[in-house]
Design a protein around this motif. Structure first.
Motif, short mmCIF file in Angstrom:
data_model
loop_
_atom_site.label_atom_id
_atom_site.label_comp_id
_atom_site.label_asym_id
_atom_site.label_seq_id
_atom_site.Cartn_x
_atom_site.Cartn_y
_atom_site.Cartn_z
N LEU A 41 -102.03 106.73 99.92
CA LEU A 41 -103.26 107.00 100.65
C LEU A 41 -103.40 106.02 101.81
N LYS A 44 -104.41 102.08 101.68
CA LYS A 44 -104.28 101.56 100.31
C LYS A 44 -102.86 101.06 100.08
N ARG A 47 -99.93 103.14 95.52
CA ARG A 47 -100.10 104.57 95.35
C ARG A 47 -101.00 104.86 94.14
N ARG A 48 -101.50 106.07 94.07
CA ARG A 48 -102.35 106.49 92.94
C ARG A 48 -101.55 107.43 92.04
N GLY A 70 -109.84 104.80 95.73
CA GLY A 70 -108.71 105.66 96.04
C GLY A 70 -108.98 107.11 95.73
N THR A 71 -109.45 107.38 94.51
CA THR A 71 -109.72 108.77 94.14
C THR A 71 -110.94 109.32 94.89
N GLN A 73 -111.52 108.58 98.01
CA GLN A 73 -110.89 108.96 99.27
C GLN A 73 -110.16 110.29 99.14
#
Length: 243
Positions: A41, A44, A47-48, A70-71, A73
């Motif tokens: 992302l 960031k 990574r997610r 993150g989530t 976004q």
């Protein structure tokens, strides 16, 4: 593992704080249910990691909960956004150990990988049943999609607002299933471990750095030595788990 660019085709809310994203891209590295992808992302560093809900050639579906920046976004990404994604990560579920009547149990964000697993088991002629666990009725998602597969679906809610009142273990049959497949928060996994009467496979959630085994940050102890959740996991056999 394979790195590629995916294009957001759908990004929609399913329930408060829960979203479905459908992406177009190369899914050839995804080999089985229980694997995950790692999404880069903008802005960031890490990574997610997100479980695979479903996939076919050229199309990937994930379902994720907004639990941090993150989530959050991710939930605001418009259709057409391109994402850098690592696919084919993790050691998924072994379908050969299912027996004829496997029991699938998912809690919250652990429910999505049960969907692809159910489809694969049904394609093999098995008769899976699934238990979906939520805190309350308004969090419900995927129930109708599981029912459309023509399989037995049980919903459990902690507050009793829908289905069985209590936790997923309150909806577990005492016998009649041949194998357990499950994914969800660790307290739920431990409760299922204690109540289950067969062998099973448990998918664990851990904080990950790289997501492909290089940083060793998600290493856990098992009866057969240390294993990396992102590489040798996230799925572990019941008989090897140390709580």
């Amino acid at each position: 593992m394979k790195r590629g660019l995916f294009t957001v085709k759908v990004n929609e809310g399913l329930a408060p704080g829960t979203f479905r994203m459908v992406l177009a891209g190369d899914t050839s590295a995804i080999t089985g249910p229980g694997q995950f992808v790692n999404i880069a992302l903008e802005g960031k560093f890490l990574r997610r990691p997100i479980s695979v809900c479903d996939w076919e050639e050229g199309s990937l579906t994930i379902i994720y909960k907004v639990v941090g920046k993150g989530t959050d976004q991710m939930s605001k990404l418009p259709v057409g956004t391109e994402l850098d994604i690592l696919t084919g990560l993790g050691n998924g579920y072994d379908l050969d150990k299912s027996g004829d009547k496997p029991l699938l149990i998912g809690g919250g964000a652990g429910i999505p990988p049960m969907f692809a697993l159910a489809k694969k088991l049904l394609a093999q002629g098995k008769t899976p049943a699934v238990i979906l666990g939520f805190n309350k009725a308004e969090e419900l998602f995927l129930e109708e999609e599981f029912k459309a597969l023509r399989m037995a679906v049980t919903v459990a809610t902690a507050d009793g607002s829908l289905g069985v009142k209590g936790f997923v273990t309150d909806a577990m049959p005492q016998e009649g299933y041949t194998h357990i497949y499950t994914c969800g928060p660790e307290p739920m996994l431990k409760a299922i471990y204690d109540k289950s009467v067969t062998s099973g496979q448990f998918s664990f959630e851990e904080r990950m750095g790289c997501g492909f085994g290089a940083c060793m940050g998600c290493t856990c102890k098992t009866k057969y030595g240390n294993k990396r959740i992102c590489r040798e996991g996230p799925v572990l056999e019941k008989e090897e788990i140390i709580w």
